[in-house]
Each structure stands twice: as C-alpha cells, then as structure tokens.
Motif scaffolding. Structure first.
Motif, mmCIF file in Angstrom:
data_model
loop_
_atom_site.group_PDB
_atom_site.id
_atom_site.type_symbol
_atom_site.label_atom_id
_atom_site.label_comp_id
_atom_site.label_asym_id
_atom_site.label_seq_id
_atom_site.Cartn_x
_atom_site.Cartn_y
_atom_site.Cartn_z
ATOM 1 N N LEU A 29 -0.851 6.905 9.033
ATOM 2 C CA LEU A 29 0.297 7.228 8.260
ATOM 3 C C LEU A 29 0.042 7.160 6.830
ATOM 4 O O LEU A 29 -0.838 6.345 6.463
ATOM 5 N N THR A 30 0.484 8.401 6.288
ATOM 6 C CA THR A 30 0.112 8.586 4.952
ATOM 7 C C THR A 30 1.330 8.553 4.165
ATOM 8 O O THR A 30 2.281 9.504 4.558
ATOM 9 N N TYR A 31 1.512 7.957 3.023
ATOM 10 C CA TYR A 31 2.742 8.055 2.118
ATOM 11 C C TYR A 31 2.221 7.891 0.833
ATOM 12 O O TYR A 31 1.321 7.485 0.327
ATOM 13 N N ILE A 32 3.333 8.586 -0.194
ATOM 14 C CA ILE A 32 3.128 8.690 -1.570
ATOM 15 C C ILE A 32 4.151 7.933 -2.024
ATOM 16 O O ILE A 32 5.585 7.852 -1.844
ATOM 17 N N ILE A 33 3.673 6.807 -2.889
ATOM 18 C CA ILE A 33 4.279 5.965 -3.719
ATOM 19 C C ILE A 33 4.629 6.312 -5.385
ATOM 20 O O ILE A 33 3.927 6.771 -5.879
ATOM 21 N N ARG A 34 5.928 6.263 -5.850
ATOM 22 C CA ARG A 34 6.153 6.633 -7.195
ATOM 23 C C ARG A 34 5.123 6.110 -8.141
ATOM 24 O O ARG A 34 4.592 4.966 -8.134
ATOM 25 N N PRO A 35 4.741 6.947 -9.045
ATOM 26 C CA PRO A 35 3.533 6.492 -9.913
ATOM 27 C C PRO A 35 3.961 5.386 -10.953
ATOM 28 O O PRO A 35 3.300 4.748 -11.363
ATOM 29 N N ASP A 36 5.329 5.241 -11.468
ATOM 30 C CA ASP A 36 5.767 4.325 -12.251
ATOM 31 C C ASP A 36 6.016 2.930 -11.913
ATOM 32 O O ASP A 36 6.669 2.014 -12.591
ATOM 33 N N MET A 37 5.781 2.770 -10.635
ATOM 34 C CA MET A 37 5.945 1.360 -10.373
ATOM 35 C C MET A 37 4.833 0.384 -10.785
ATOM 36 O O MET A 37 3.774 0.851 -10.724
ATOM 37 N N ASP A 38 5.121 -0.889 -11.085
ATOM 38 C CA ASP A 38 4.028 -1.990 -11.390
ATOM 39 C C ASP A 38 3.590 -2.313 -10.520
ATOM 40 O O ASP A 38 3.867 -2.217 -9.181
ATOM 41 N N ALA A 39 2.348 -2.851 -10.655
ATOM 42 C CA ALA A 39 1.501 -3.522 -9.492
ATOM 43 C C ALA A 39 2.077 -4.444 -8.649
ATOM 44 O O ALA A 39 1.896 -4.259 -7.273
ATOM 45 N N ASP A 40 2.900 -5.404 -9.019
ATOM 46 C CA ASP A 40 3.294 -6.077 -8.034
ATOM 47 C C ASP A 40 4.438 -5.674 -7.138
ATOM 48 O O ASP A 40 4.534 -5.960 -5.931
ATOM 49 N N ALA A 41 5.293 -4.805 -7.739
ATOM 50 C CA ALA A 41 6.450 -4.038 -6.947
ATOM 51 C C ALA A 41 5.778 -3.184 -5.937
ATOM 52 O O ALA A 41 6.188 -2.915 -4.730
ATOM 53 N N LYS A 42 4.510 -2.545 -6.467
ATOM 54 C CA LYS A 42 3.816 -1.762 -5.459
ATOM 55 C C LYS A 42 3.348 -2.680 -4.086
ATOM 56 O O LYS A 42 3.565 -2.220 -2.996
ATOM 57 N N LYS A 43 2.861 -3.563 -4.488
ATOM 58 C CA LYS A 43 2.257 -4.525 -3.558
ATOM 59 C C LYS A 43 3.236 -5.019 -2.744
ATOM 60 O O LYS A 43 3.066 -5.049 -1.238
ATOM 61 N N ALA A 44 4.422 -5.324 -3.333
ATOM 62 C CA ALA A 44 5.631 -5.918 -2.372
ATOM 63 C C ALA A 44 6.146 -4.798 -1.345
ATOM 64 O O ALA A 44 6.527 -5.105 -0.326
ATOM 65 N N LEU A 45 6.186 -3.426 -1.913
ATOM 66 C CA LEU A 45 6.384 -2.296 -1.010
ATOM 67 C C LEU A 45 5.766 -2.084 0.030
ATOM 68 O O LEU A 45 5.945 -1.736 1.235
ATOM 69 N N VAL A 46 4.338 -2.078 -0.188
ATOM 70 C CA VAL A 46 3.474 -1.932 0.755
ATOM 71 C C VAL A 46 3.365 -3.003 1.910
ATOM 72 O O VAL A 46 3.339 -2.860 3.005
ATOM 73 N N GLU A 47 3.701 -4.264 1.405
ATOM 74 C CA GLU A 47 3.782 -5.115 2.507
ATOM 75 C C GLU A 47 4.865 -5.308 3.233
ATOM 76 O O GLU A 47 4.866 -5.530 4.336
ATOM 77 N N ARG A 48 6.017 -4.755 2.664
ATOM 78 C CA ARG A 48 7.213 -4.606 3.262
ATOM 79 C C ARG A 48 7.437 -3.795 4.392
ATOM 80 O O ARG A 48 7.786 -3.841 5.439
ATOM 81 N N PHE A 49 6.583 -2.505 3.757
ATOM 82 C CA PHE A 49 6.562 -1.429 5.088
ATOM 83 C C PHE A 49 5.457 -1.606 6.183
ATOM 84 O O PHE A 49 5.495 -1.512 7.294
ATOM 85 N N ASP A 50 4.715 -2.268 5.903
ATOM 86 C CA ASP A 50 3.410 -2.952 6.749
ATOM 87 C C ASP A 50 4.154 -3.750 7.618
ATOM 88 O O ASP A 50 3.854 -4.016 9.006
ATOM 89 N N LYS A 51 5.079 -4.722 7.422
ATOM 90 C CA LYS A 51 5.879 -5.782 8.131
ATOM 91 C C LYS A 51 6.813 -5.015 8.997
ATOM 92 O O LYS A 51 6.954 -5.264 10.060
ATOM 93 N N ILE A 52 7.470 -3.826 8.379
ATOM 94 C CA ILE A 52 8.357 -3.007 9.348
ATOM 95 C C ILE A 52 7.545 -2.633 10.528
ATOM 96 O O ILE A 52 8.058 -2.442 11.622
ATOM 97 N N LEU A 53 6.445 -1.852 10.299
ATOM 98 C CA LEU A 53 5.682 -1.515 11.361
ATOM 99 C C LEU A 53 5.239 -2.510 12.400
ATOM 100 O O LEU A 53 5.557 -2.517 13.517
#
Length: 123
Positions: A29-53
């Motif tokens: 699975l490849t997905y593109i994340i918005r470039p203007d997200m800060d590191a903590d928000a990006k990490k939370a997003l990745v963890e959230r979608f990994d957990k969904i899987l």
C-alpha cells in the motif's frame, strides 16, 4: 448400483465450500501524505491507518516513509507530498476496503494505491 456407489463416494467427500482454504495474500500500500503536516501529526496519522489495517485482519510487516517528492501536477492544491509505503498480508479484502473508505474521507491522505504482491517478492 452405480447411483449407490456414487452416492457413497460423495458422502465421504467434503463439499467444495467446506474445502475452501484461507489464502493469505501479500499487498503493498502506498499513500501520499500532505506536506504541511508536522512530524507528530504525521506519526499519529500513520499509526492510525496501520491500526485500521491490523484491526481488520491484516498483518503489517513494514510501514515506512519512502520520501518527499514533487508531483508532476497539483493534487488538492499541493505540489509535493510524503510517500508512505506499507507492506502487509491479509486473508480477505476487509482491511483494504476499510482503509480505502477512510483514506477517501481523510483530508491528510492525498492519494493511495494498493498492489497485490507475489509472496516471493514480499519476503
């Protein structure tokens, strides 16, 4: 006589439905994340979608950022984004369907794509 023999042979066999085996498929699975997200928000997003899987039956083998790249054309007002790659296995498409549904709703994921992989190349 033939009918009796065929009935006796079929009685000892399991039906095709009973013999159905669970096949584990490998996916990337490849997905593109918005470039203007800060590191903590990006990490939370990745963890959230990994957990969904994981919550929908997938086993995540690897989840990592690939790189930030400039797009050939503008997507949702952005000219670049961070590519994230997830390698996982699943027995059915429940995890993929749920990821797809939620990624379409999320404003933080610009695009996503799921590719079925060969087991030999997945390992």
């Amino acid at each position: 006589m033939l009918n009796y023999i065929s009935t006796a042979l079929l009685a000892g066999r399991k039906s095709a439905i009973d013999q159905k085996e669970e096949v584990i498929m490998a996916y990337e699975l490849t997905y593109i994340i918005r470039p203007d997200m800060d590191a903590d928000a990006k990490k939370a997003l990745v963890e959230r979608f990994d957990k969904i899987l994981a919550d929908n039956g997938a086993t995540v083998a690897e989840s990592k950022d690939w790189s930030s790249r400039r797009f050939a054309y503008e997507i949702a007002g952005y000219r670049e984004g961070t590519y994230h790659i997830v390698n996982f296995t699943a027995e059915d498409d429940a995890a993929i369907n749920e990821f797809d549904r939620l990624a379409k709703i999320s404003q933080d994921i610009l695009r996503h794509m799921v590719v079925k992989r060969d087991f030999a190349s997945a390992e």
